[in-house]
Design a protein around this motif. Sequence first.
Motif, PDB file in Angstrom:
ATOM      1  N   VAL A 163      -7.389  35.353  -8.906  1.00  0.00           N
ATOM      2  CA  VAL A 163      -6.728  34.624  -9.981  1.00  0.00           C
ATOM      3  C   VAL A 163      -7.464  33.295 -10.199  1.00  0.00           C
ATOM      4  CG1 VAL A 163      -4.490  35.669  -9.541  1.00  0.00           C
ATOM      5  CG2 VAL A 163      -5.074  33.527  -8.413  1.00  0.00           C
ATOM      6  N   PRO A 164      -7.598  32.852 -11.463  1.00  0.00           N
ATOM      7  CA  PRO A 164      -8.225  31.550 -11.709  1.00  0.00           C
ATOM      8  C   PRO A 164      -7.391  30.440 -11.073  1.00  0.00           C
ATOM      9  CG  PRO A 164      -8.010  32.824 -13.748  1.00  0.00           C
ATOM     10  CD  PRO A 164      -7.186  33.511 -12.705  1.00  0.00           C
ATOM     11  N   LEU A 165      -8.058  29.494 -10.453  1.00  0.00           N
ATOM     12  CA  LEU A 165      -7.371  28.429  -9.740  1.00  0.00           C
ATOM     13  C   LEU A 165      -7.650  27.080 -10.380  1.00  0.00           C
ATOM     14  CD1 LEU A 165      -8.297  29.589  -6.123  1.00  0.00           C
ATOM     15  CD2 LEU A 165      -6.210  30.093  -7.396  1.00  0.00           C
ATOM     16  N   GLU A 166      -6.677  26.198 -10.267  1.00  0.00           N
ATOM     17  CA  GLU A 166      -6.883  24.819 -10.695  1.00  0.00           C
ATOM     18  C   GLU A 166      -6.962  23.924  -9.472  1.00  0.00           C
ATOM     19  OE1 GLU A 166      -3.750  21.987 -12.263  1.00  0.00           O
ATOM     20  OE2 GLU A 166      -4.908  22.305 -14.111  1.00  0.00           O
ATOM     21  N   LEU A 167      -7.990  23.104  -9.418  1.00  0.00           N
ATOM     22  CA  LEU A 167      -8.134  22.151  -8.330  1.00  0.00           C
ATOM     23  C   LEU A 167      -7.508  20.823  -8.738  1.00  0.00           C
ATOM     24  CD1 LEU A 167      -9.538  21.824  -5.497  1.00  0.00           C
ATOM     25  CD2 LEU A 167     -11.378  20.675  -6.753  1.00  0.00           C
ATOM     26  N   GLN A 168      -6.673  20.280  -7.866  1.00  0.00           N
ATOM     27  CA  GLN A 168      -6.081  18.968  -8.098  1.00  0.00           C
ATOM     28  C   GLN A 168      -6.381  18.073  -6.913  1.00  0.00           C
ATOM     29  OE1 GLN A 168      -1.919  19.186  -9.111  1.00  0.00           O
ATOM     30  NE2 GLN A 168      -2.276  20.392 -10.960  1.00  0.00           N
ATOM     31  N   ALA A 169      -6.617  16.796  -7.196  1.00  0.00           N
ATOM     32  CA  ALA A 169      -6.964  15.853  -6.143  1.00  0.00           C
ATOM     33  C   ALA A 169      -6.109  14.605  -6.240  1.00  0.00           C
ATOM     34  CB  ALA A 169      -8.442  15.470  -6.240  1.00  0.00           C
ATOM     35  N   LEU A 170      -5.757  14.052  -5.084  1.00  0.00           N
ATOM     36  CA  LEU A 170      -5.134  12.742  -5.018  1.00  0.00           C
ATOM     37  C   LEU A 170      -6.252  11.728  -4.809  1.00  0.00           C
ATOM     38  CD1 LEU A 170      -2.024  13.473  -2.755  1.00  0.00           C
ATOM     39  CD2 LEU A 170      -2.150  13.393  -5.263  1.00  0.00           C
ATOM     40  N   VAL A 171      -6.404  10.810  -5.763  1.00  0.00           N
ATOM     41  CA  VAL A 171      -7.555   9.900  -5.760  1.00  0.00           C
ATOM     42  C   VAL A 171      -7.068   8.457  -5.764  1.00  0.00           C
ATOM     43  CG1 VAL A 171      -9.678   9.226  -6.929  1.00  0.00           C
ATOM     44  CG2 VAL A 171      -8.904  11.611  -7.037  1.00  0.00           C
ATOM     45  N   LYS A 172      -7.500   7.715  -4.779  1.00  0.00           N
ATOM     46  CA  LYS A 172      -7.175   6.289  -4.694  1.00  0.00           C
ATOM     47  C   LYS A 172      -8.199   5.496  -5.504  1.00  0.00           C
ATOM     48  CE  LYS A 172      -6.463   2.527  -1.361  1.00  0.00           C
ATOM     49  NZ  LYS A 172      -6.490   2.155   0.082  1.00  0.00           N
ATOM     50  N   GLY A 173      -7.693   4.644  -6.405  1.00  0.00           N
ATOM     51  CA  GLY A 173      -8.583   3.826  -7.211  1.00  0.00           C
ATOM     52  C   GLY A 173      -9.263   4.578  -8.331  1.00  0.00           C
ATOM     53  N   HIS A 174      -8.659   5.682  -8.768  1.00  0.00           N
ATOM     54  CA  HIS A 174      -9.235   6.422  -9.902  1.00  0.00           C
ATOM     55  C   HIS A 174      -9.336   5.532 -11.139  1.00  0.00           C
ATOM     56  CE1 HIS A 174     -10.145   9.691 -12.626  1.00  0.00           C
ATOM     57  NE2 HIS A 174      -9.076   9.413 -13.343  1.00  0.00           N
ATOM     58  N   ASP A 175      -8.328   4.697 -11.319  1.00  0.00           N
ATOM     59  CA  ASP A 175      -8.357   3.700 -12.390  1.00  0.00           C
ATOM     60  C   ASP A 175      -8.825   2.382 -11.777  1.00  0.00           C
ATOM     61  OD1 ASP A 175      -7.929   1.841 -14.366  1.00  0.00           O
ATOM     62  OD2 ASP A 175      -5.887   2.502 -14.838  1.00  0.00           O
ATOM     63  N   PRO A 176     -10.020   1.891 -12.144  1.00  0.00           N
ATOM     64  CA  PRO A 176     -10.536   0.652 -11.558  1.00  0.00           C
ATOM     65  C   PRO A 176      -9.595  -0.533 -11.717  1.00  0.00           C
ATOM     66  CG  PRO A 176     -12.256   1.782 -12.795  1.00  0.00           C
ATOM     67  CD  PRO A 176     -10.971   2.486 -13.102  1.00  0.00           C
ATOM     68  N   ALA A 177      -8.734  -0.487 -12.731  1.00  0.00           N
ATOM     69  CA  ALA A 177      -7.785  -1.587 -12.929  1.00  0.00           C
ATOM     70  C   ALA A 177      -6.653  -1.540 -11.903  1.00  0.00           C
ATOM     71  CB  ALA A 177      -7.206  -1.522 -14.347  1.00  0.00           C
ATOM     72  N   ARG A 178      -6.498  -0.389 -11.218  1.00  0.00           N
ATOM     73  CA  ARG A 178      -5.450  -0.237 -10.189  1.00  0.00           C
ATOM     74  C   ARG A 178      -6.099   0.324  -8.912  1.00  0.00           C
ATOM     75  NH1 ARG A 178      -2.378   3.680 -11.239  1.00  0.00           N
ATOM     76  NH2 ARG A 178      -3.453   4.600 -13.019  1.00  0.00           N
ATOM     77  N   PRO A 179      -6.916  -0.470  -8.241  1.00  0.00           N
ATOM     78  CA  PRO A 179      -7.731   0.050  -7.129  1.00  0.00           C
ATOM     79  C   PRO A 179      -6.941   0.569  -5.939  1.00  0.00           C
ATOM     80  CG  PRO A 179      -7.817  -2.344  -7.202  1.00  0.00           C
ATOM     81  CD  PRO A 179      -7.132  -1.911  -8.467  1.00  0.00           C
ATOM     82  N   HIS A 180      -5.683   0.176  -5.798  1.00  0.00           N
ATOM     83  CA  HIS A 180      -4.904   0.611  -4.638  1.00  0.00           C
ATOM     84  C   HIS A 180      -3.934   1.751  -4.963  1.00  0.00           C
ATOM     85  CE1 HIS A 180      -6.555  -2.753  -2.474  1.00  0.00           C
ATOM     86  NE2 HIS A 180      -6.101  -3.597  -3.383  1.00  0.00           N
TER      87      HIS A 180
END
Length: 353
Positions: A163-180
């Motif tokens: 089955v086609p899969l979707e990858l999801q990630a939890l990313v810290k600082g993805h938005d440079p304006a909210r680095p934490h």
Amino acid sequence: MTGRTLRLRRLGGLGPVRGESAVSGPARRRRRGAQPKVVALGGGMGLSASLAALRRITGDLTAVVTVADDGGSSGRLREELGVLPPGDLRKALAALCGDDDWGQTWARVIQHRFSSQGEMHGHAVGNLLIVALWEQLGDHVSALDLVGRLLGAQGRVLPMSAVPLELQALVKGHDPARPHDVDTVRGQATVALTPGEVQEVHLVPSDPPAVPEAVEAVLDADWVVLGPGSWFSSVIPHLLVPELLDALTETKARRVLSLNLAPQPGETDGFSPQRHLEVLARHAPKLALDVVLADQAAVPDRESLVDAAKRFGASVELAPVARTDGSPKHDPERLAAAYDRIFRMHGRIGPWR
């Protein structure tokens, strides 16, 4: 049998006659010589590099390929037709093509991308061929086996899930304006290039079914090779398919983890070799390894890598496996020599030598 049929069979372009092995010529002779059964897991160019090396030392090789790609030609076909993304499967098949004229010609053909001003722009010939056979045969494995026979591929290619899969990630600082802050980033193509620090990844659906042939191959292997490749988007996803992880945990095969030559911009920026092991352990804490393979020039702190490997029960093997031109790419001959030495030095579970 006609003269043309004989000529095609000599070139490796037709499947075996009834009662004949699907592996022809030198590969069949190598199998008679009791080569190890090897399964390689990954995706993209990392898996291709590993396969190009492994096919030089064994005639019994299976690639198990991630199916979460959602970019480029694969993403377009996936969205329009609802199929598995064929791109990484195509790359694996190309890597298994022989070094003769037939193999190299077909490798170029299936990797060829159309260039136009229309809707065909960017599509790879091999992607279209694979999807066409999926629609004709209604079976992912049979279609990939057929493509492999056409190419004269020196091994088998399987998707890790049907089955086609979707990858999801939890990313810290993805938005440079909210680095934490920690945000959810969706899609393999996006995760691979995400700014910020990837904390963990998961698949949607969270418990996808593994392809039975892939599970069987892992359980029946002498050696399983994981990596190299994009760590969060090509290597770790295999550990997120429950049946495949169970097989990797239960198999009597020995397991080697092949590390990347350099951090990947975006996905693993700033990662040390031991950091790669730490995030792997976080996603699969019960996984055991036997050997961690790394390029000696890419390991500034051998002691820390050895300590990280011990958590998996693994030893560390350092070898010159990079190309000599200074690029962060594996050299197939050097990598093959390193794998062969590991297979010989670290024992076996069956009489393959």
